[in-house]
Structures are given as C-alpha cells and as structure tokens.
Design a protein around this motif. Structure first.
Motif, PDB file in Angstrom:
ATOM      1  N   UNK A   5      -1.070   4.788   1.215  1.00 31.35           N
ATOM      2  CA  UNK A   5       0.088   4.870   1.090  1.00 31.35           C
ATOM      3  C   UNK A   5       0.802   6.491   1.391  1.00 31.35           C
ATOM      4  N   UNK A   6      -0.021   7.441   0.833  1.00 28.33           N
ATOM      5  CA  UNK A   6       0.426   8.747   0.932  1.00 28.33           C
ATOM      6  C   UNK A   6       0.136   9.247   2.148  1.00 28.33           C
ATOM      7  N   UNK A   7      -1.135   8.817   2.708  1.00 30.91           N
ATOM      8  CA  UNK A   7      -1.578   9.074   4.189  1.00 30.91           C
ATOM      9  C   UNK A   7      -0.727   8.736   5.225  1.00 30.91           C
ATOM     10  N   UNK A   8      -0.168   7.402   5.078  1.00 31.97           N
ATOM     11  CA  UNK A   8       0.712   6.769   5.923  1.00 31.97           C
ATOM     12  C   UNK A   8       2.359   7.609   5.893  1.00 31.97           C
ATOM     13  N   UNK A  39       0.676  -2.281   4.593  1.00 35.09           N
ATOM     14  CA  UNK A  39       2.230  -1.406   4.244  1.00 35.09           C
ATOM     15  C   UNK A  39       3.245  -1.814   5.067  1.00 35.09           C
ATOM     16  N   UNK A  40       4.479  -1.213   4.920  1.00 38.83           N
ATOM     17  CA  UNK A  40       5.494  -0.975   5.820  1.00 38.83           C
ATOM     18  C   UNK A  40       6.066  -0.087   5.652  1.00 38.83           C
ATOM     19  N   UNK A  41       6.853   0.559   6.570  1.00 37.01           N
ATOM     20  CA  UNK A  41       7.878   1.814   6.456  1.00 37.01           C
ATOM     21  C   UNK A  41       9.231   1.331   6.464  1.00 37.01           C
ATOM     22  N   UNK A  42      10.006   1.571   5.658  1.00 36.14           N
ATOM     23  CA  UNK A  42      11.376   0.966   5.882  1.00 36.14           C
ATOM     24  C   UNK A  42      12.539   2.003   6.304  1.00 36.14           C
ATOM     25  N   UNK A  43      11.797   2.933   6.412  1.00 37.95           N
ATOM     26  CA  UNK A  43      12.766   4.397   6.789  1.00 37.95           C
ATOM     27  C   UNK A  43      13.806   4.203   7.844  1.00 37.95           C
ATOM     28  N   UNK A  44      13.665   3.438   8.672  1.00 44.80           N
ATOM     29  CA  UNK A  44      14.340   3.440   9.930  1.00 44.80           C
ATOM     30  C   UNK A  44      15.820   2.719   9.582  1.00 44.80           C
ATOM     31  N   UNK A  45      15.648   1.987   8.490  1.00 48.26           N
ATOM     32  CA  UNK A  45      17.299   1.068   8.070  1.00 48.26           C
ATOM     33  C   UNK A  45      18.078   2.232   7.627  1.00 48.26           C
ATOM     34  N   UNK A 495     -10.884  -4.872  -2.416  1.00 41.52           N
ATOM     35  CA  UNK A 495     -11.510  -4.018  -3.564  1.00 41.52           C
ATOM     36  C   UNK A 495     -11.403  -2.661  -3.504  1.00 41.52           C
ATOM     37  N   UNK A 496     -11.838  -2.491  -2.103  1.00 43.81           N
ATOM     38  CA  UNK A 496     -12.175  -0.698  -1.519  1.00 43.81           C
ATOM     39  C   UNK A 496     -10.800  -0.202  -1.405  1.00 43.81           C
ATOM     40  N   UNK A 497      -9.780  -0.960  -1.023  1.00 37.75           N
ATOM     41  CA  UNK A 497      -8.620  -0.606  -0.722  1.00 37.75           C
ATOM     42  C   UNK A 497      -7.637  -0.373  -2.138  1.00 37.75           C
ATOM     43  N   UNK A 498      -7.882  -1.359  -3.120  1.00 36.76           N
ATOM     44  CA  UNK A 498      -7.421  -1.027  -4.659  1.00 36.76           C
ATOM     45  C   UNK A 498      -8.056   0.398  -5.029  1.00 36.76           C
ATOM     46  N   UNK A 499      -9.541   0.453  -4.602  1.00 33.53           N
ATOM     47  CA  UNK A 499      -9.889   1.799  -5.268  1.00 33.53           C
ATOM     48  C   UNK A 499      -9.428   3.036  -4.836  1.00 33.53           C
ATOM     49  N   UNK A 500      -8.583   2.994  -3.483  1.00 36.28           N
ATOM     50  CA  UNK A 500      -8.310   4.263  -3.075  1.00 36.28           C
ATOM     51  C   UNK A 500      -7.121   4.950  -3.649  1.00 36.28           C
ATOM     52  N   UNK A 501      -6.568   3.897  -4.429  1.00 34.03           N
ATOM     53  CA  UNK A 501      -5.206   4.341  -4.974  1.00 34.03           C
ATOM     54  C   UNK A 501      -5.394   5.054  -6.380  1.00 34.03           C
ATOM     55  N   UNK A 502      -6.692   5.297  -6.694  1.00 33.45           N
ATOM     56  CA  UNK A 502      -6.754   5.667  -8.287  1.00 33.45           C
ATOM     57  C   UNK A 502      -6.305   7.049  -8.426  1.00 33.45           C
ATOM     58  N   UNK A 503      -6.255   7.817  -7.612  1.00 33.84           N
ATOM     59  CA  UNK A 503      -5.978   9.136  -7.732  1.00 33.84           C
ATOM     60  C   UNK A 503      -4.406   9.386  -8.007  1.00 33.84           C
ATOM     61  N   UNK A 504      -3.780   8.622  -7.111  1.00 36.09           N
ATOM     62  CA  UNK A 504      -2.176   8.570  -7.123  1.00 36.09           C
ATOM     63  C   UNK A 504      -1.828   7.748  -8.286  1.00 36.09           C
ATOM     64  N   UNK A 505      -2.272   6.882  -8.809  1.00 36.07           N
ATOM     65  CA  UNK A 505      -1.807   6.254  -9.951  1.00 36.07           C
ATOM     66  C   UNK A 505      -1.957   6.957 -10.952  1.00 36.07           C
TER      67      UNK A 505
END
Ligand code: ARG
Length: 576
Positions: A5-8, A39-45, A495-505
C-alpha cells in the motif's frame, strides 16, 4: 518499505506530480484494498472535482504516468475512475523473502529515538485493582511494548496514588493492628476489610479520628516515623500489585512507576514557578490555575487546585508536577495517558497549564488515550453476586479455570495442563481487550474470548503452535529457515502478501496508540495461514523446492505472529 500500500502510494504520488505538477507530490493517493484487484487508487475522483474534468480522464492521465511494471502485473482504470492494481507474484515473493532475512521484520526504527512516557494502569495504594482496571492496564502495557519495538525510549509510569488525606487514617489503623499484620493483609489484597476497619475506627472513636487528622500534616512534611509507617502500607500494596502484574506480564516496576509521592519534593517549586509567571493565582485562599477555555455551565472558569486553602496538595498538583518533570527533566517528546474518559477534563486542563507554562512546546505532545469500559451483560457495571466490584484477580482466576476446561482433554499431565491453561486464560482475557478499539466499551464474554476460532487469543496462539508442530515434525528449527519463497498457489500468495504489512501495522498502532490495529493485522495473518495450511501441504509438497519455500513461509508467519503477540503481551505457548 515492504507494505504494498505504501509502495503504491509513493508511485501514484510520483505519477500525480508528473501529470499535474510538483504541488501534487504530497497528495493523498487514497489507496485502498480492492475487491477486484489487490489495491485500488481512488484519488482521481476528488482530484477531478478539483480540476473540473471527467474522473475517468484524470484517472487515465495518472495511469499514463505510472511506473509500476516492477511491482504490478496490471494497473488499469476501472469504474467511475478507480485505478486497480494487481501485484506481481514474483514481487511479493521477493519482498517476503527479504522480510524473512530482516531481523526487524519490516518494523521501522524511530529516528531519532525519542523518549515517550506511557502512564497507565492507574493503581492506588491500599486499593485493589478491579475489573475496571483491566483495560487501562493491558492497553497501556501493549502501547508501551509497541513503542519500544519501534525503537522509542519508553518510560512506563503509573502515577500510583500513594498520597492524600486517607493515609492519616490508614497509618493510625496500622499502628492499632500492628505493622506485620497490616502488611500481610495488604499483600494478600485484603484492602476492603482493612479500609473498612480503619473507617469504622475513625467514625466511632473521636480519639482515633483526632490522631488520624494530626497524622496527615506530619506525613506530608516528612516526619520520619510517619514516613516509615506509610512505607508499610506502600510495601504491602506493592507486593500485591507486583504479583498481579507478574501474572498478567505487565512490565511496570516499582522503580519506574513514579508514584504521586515521587513528586512531593517538587510541588512547592512548581507552584512558585506558575505563580511567578502569573499562571497560578490565589483564589478563596487556594492557589489555582484557570487555564483559558475551561468554564463550567455557569460560564465561570474551572480551576486546577494547586494548593488547598489549608496548605495541602492534591491530585491536580501532582499531575502538574508530573507533566513538568516528564517534559523538562525526562525530555519526553510524547506523553500518553492511558486513562478512562471520566478524567478527560482534568487531563486536558493539565495539558493546557503545561502549554501555558512553556513546558509543552510544539514539537512535543501530551495525549489522553481514552479507555472505554469492560462491562457485564447489557452494558451494566460488572458486579459480584453481592453487588461489589469484581476484583481483577478473580477475573483472571475465572478465565484460567475456564481455559482449563476448554483444553482439559488434550493433556494427560496435569502440570502441563495448568501451565497451558494459565497461558490460554490470561492470553484470552488480554487479547479480548486488546482486539477492541481502546475507546470502545465491550461486554465481558468468557465463552467468546476462549473460542478456538474467530478473532481470539486462543486462535492466534493455536496458529503459532500449529506452525511449531510442523517444524518439530520436520526436525527443523524455524529460526534457521531462510529459503527463497516461490508462491505457487493463491493461499501462499495471500499469506505472503499479508505478512508484508507487518511493519506498517506496528507503525500505525504506535502512531495512534491503538493496539487493536496490530491485533486485527495478526488475526489476518493467522486466518490466511489457516487457509494456506488447509489447502497447501507443507511437508508433503509436490517438489523439494516448494517444500522449502512453504517451510520458509511458515517460518515467516511464525516470526511475525510471535513478535506481534509479544508486542501485545500475549503469552505464546510452544504447544497447544
Ligand atoms: N490513580 C489514579 C486514579 O485512580 C489514576 C492515575 C492516572 N494518571 C495520571 N497521571 N493522572 O484515578
């Protein structure tokens, strides 16, 4: 930075700047998990509204400037102007492999490592901890643990109530029953009978009442014999408190908890400083501060009473001295008061005085981390059959006893069963509290907190025990596993994708002082692990490479769950 999420977000911000100018480089790209992609980016709206252009056109323009080929398979405009991102499997695999090799597991390290004071639990000498103290105790301890893991210098404080006029009465009662008896009674947590007996003497015996009243100024002015007797009360209560904290694995110690009496020698100085600066004034014989903006119903300013008209000091005074000490002497950059909402006005006034006095400056913050209630059925106050407050120790006993019944049939060895029941009962009670947003109230429900499925302590503990049993069967030490991950099946990818969010959680939980954010993340990891475990054989994987990769994924999940539960203060039994 592993969190997708942060990378995107960073990539979308770069695209915004490239498409619309540098002033958009800090815009919020509004990245959210998506039902149709990752993920989706909603900023355009919102941006389209601002620019007066069609949202899909704005989205297409952003997408045209996006550079995400290394991270995403696709980045497509969809719907009214969303941009959907599907992450590349090999990117997730590489990031997760890197995480496995990172001793911090992606948890950022505070730079600079500021000092943070966490003031929690709110105990008082000669009073028991009751069920109502559970939230402020376990939430505060988890907040302290999380901030410590984020690299802050954490000072655990409790502002133990060990000062005040009731000590005159309690000291005289101590003399009457004998010091040894008094200390033992308090260490055993028999505060109510002790207090009631003192009160009865006070009410029925004028000579006693007189002694008690004369004792207060003696104690407060430092008379050695009075201090010594008072110390008996403190020591007995401390034995009781420490036993309870040890059982709950709460890391407050007598040395660090800074009781109210700790500030005694500073009170006169603090008052003199405030009086000199015109922040405190004499009003009806008392020294008061009237921080601007605090008025009662009648519009009259509300005071913090810094010195009573009889010369005595109270709760307001010690809190004002405490905040000065924390900011000026400890150089704290952040103070978190983990306290119930009923003290909100008091704390806001203390913060206001600290600001007026110049102690609390712009770079620092004082926060009231409001704690909601744990209640009985129907949201009513938790009471025993005889209508008294439920003691915290009784609550723990009941959780442990019930945990024993839930797991009884799995263990032959009674000692092992008791040990696991203790970990499961305490873990369930703490986790049930930590998984609820700290400002919310919730109803105590033993059956629900002890369930082996759902967002519960036992479910998370069980997930770690399952992973350990895989490694036991394989004859491997999970700490030694470091194979590169390949993500063959969807549950592995999830599972790997979930794990990537540990630091930001962890970072978010620390930023907002909200342990439930971390709890929710860990539940997500445990659930994705469970699905993976049910659908993807580990030791019986189709190829040796896949077996190694799946073992590595298990090791990653185990490390994250263990580290995360450690930050919440939840015990993690090796077997279950
Ligand atoms: N001992 C206090 C009470 O029982 C709570 C202390 C909270 N912390 C503080 N700095 N005021 O209400």
């Amino acid at each position: 930075m592993a969190d997708p999420q942060e990378v995107l977000a960073a990539r979308v911000r770069a695209a915004l700047a490239a498409a619309f100018g540098a002033e958009y480089a800090d815009a919020d790209p509004v990245i959210r998990p998506s039902a149709f992609a990752d993920y989706q980016a909603n900023v355009a709206l919102p941006l389209a509204k601002q620019l007066g252009r069609p949202p899909r056109e704005v989205a297409a323009e952003i997408a045209g400037h996006l550079e995400v080929a290394d991270v995403c398979d696709t980045a497509e405009v969809s719907g009214p102007g969303f941009i959907n991102f599907s992450l590349r499997r090999d990117w997730i695999a590489a990031e997760a492999t890197a995480l496995l090799g990172d001793p911090r597991l992606g948890v950022p390290a505070a730079d600079p490592p500021d000092t943070v004071v966490v003031d929690y639990s709110g105990p008082n000498v000669a009073k028991e901890l009751h069920a109502g103290h559970l939230r402020a105790t376990v939430q505060g301890d988890a907040i302290a643990r999380i901030l410590e893991q984020l690299g802050y210098v954490v000072v655990r404080a409790a502002h133990l109530g060990d000062w005040g006029t009731q000590f005159g009465m309690l000291i005289e009662h101590t003399l009457d029953v004998g010091e040894e008896t008094a200390r033992k009674q308090l260490a055993a947590g028999e505060f109510t009978p002790f207090y009631q007996a003192a009160r009865a003497e006070f009410d029925s015996d004028p000579e006693f009442a007189d002694r008690a009243r004369r004792r207060v100024p003696l104690l407060q002015s430092g008379d050695p014999e009075s201090r010594r007797l008072w110390q008996v009360l403190v020591a007995g209560s401390m034995d009781y408190l420490m036993a309870l904290y040890r059982r709950l694995d709460i890391k407050l110690t007598e040395a660090t908890m800074a009781p109210e009496s700790f500030y005694n020698s500073m009170l006169a100085d603090v008052n003199a400083e405030l009086e000199r600066d015109g922040i405190a004034v004499i009003s009806e014989g008392a020294l008061c501060a009237f921080p601007p903006g605090f008025t009662g119903r009648d519009g009259a300013p509300i005071p913090l009473i810094l010195r009573k008209s009889d010369g005595g000091y109270g709760y307001d005074t010690t809190d004002v001295a405490a905040i000065r000490y924390r900011l000026v002497d400890l150089h704290a950059r952040r103070i978190i008061y983990v306290v119930g909402s009923e003290q909100s006005l008091h704390l806001q006034m203390v913060f206001a005085v600290a600001r007026e006095a110049g102690w609390l400056t712009d770079g620092a913050s004082a926060e009231h981390a409001v704690i909601g209630l744990m209640t009985g059925p129907g949201g009513k106050r938790l009471k025993t059959r005889t209508g008294e407050q439920v003691k915290l120790s009784e609550l723990i006993d009941e959780a442990v006893e019930r945990a024993g019944r839930v797991i009884a049939d799995r263990y032959d060895d009674p000692a092992e069963r008791d040990q696991i029941a203790e970990a499961v009962g305490v873990g369930a009670l703490k986790y049930a509290d930590l998984s609820v947003g700290r400002e919310s109230s919730y109803v105590l429900d033993f059956d629900r907190m002890l369930a082996l499925t759902g967002n519960t302590g036992p479910y998370l503990q069980y997930a770690t025990a399952r992973i350990r049993s895989i490694f036991r069967k394989a004859g491997l030490d999970p700490a030694q596993v470091d194979h590169a991950l390949q993500l063959a099946e969807d549950p592995e990818r999830a599972l790997a994708l979930a794990a990537l969010k540990f630091g930001s959680a962890v970072a978010q939980a620390g930023r907002t002082a909200e342990p439930h954010v971390l709890a929710g993340f860990l539940f997500d990891v445990a659930s994705t692990f469970t699905t993976f475990y049910e659908l993807c054989p580990v030791l019986g994987a189709p190829t040796p490479e896949l077996r190694d990769s799946r073992l590595a994924l298990c090791a990653l999940a185990l490390r994250i769950l263990t580290a995360g539960l450690g930050m919440l203060g939840i015990p993690v039994p090796e077997r279950m």
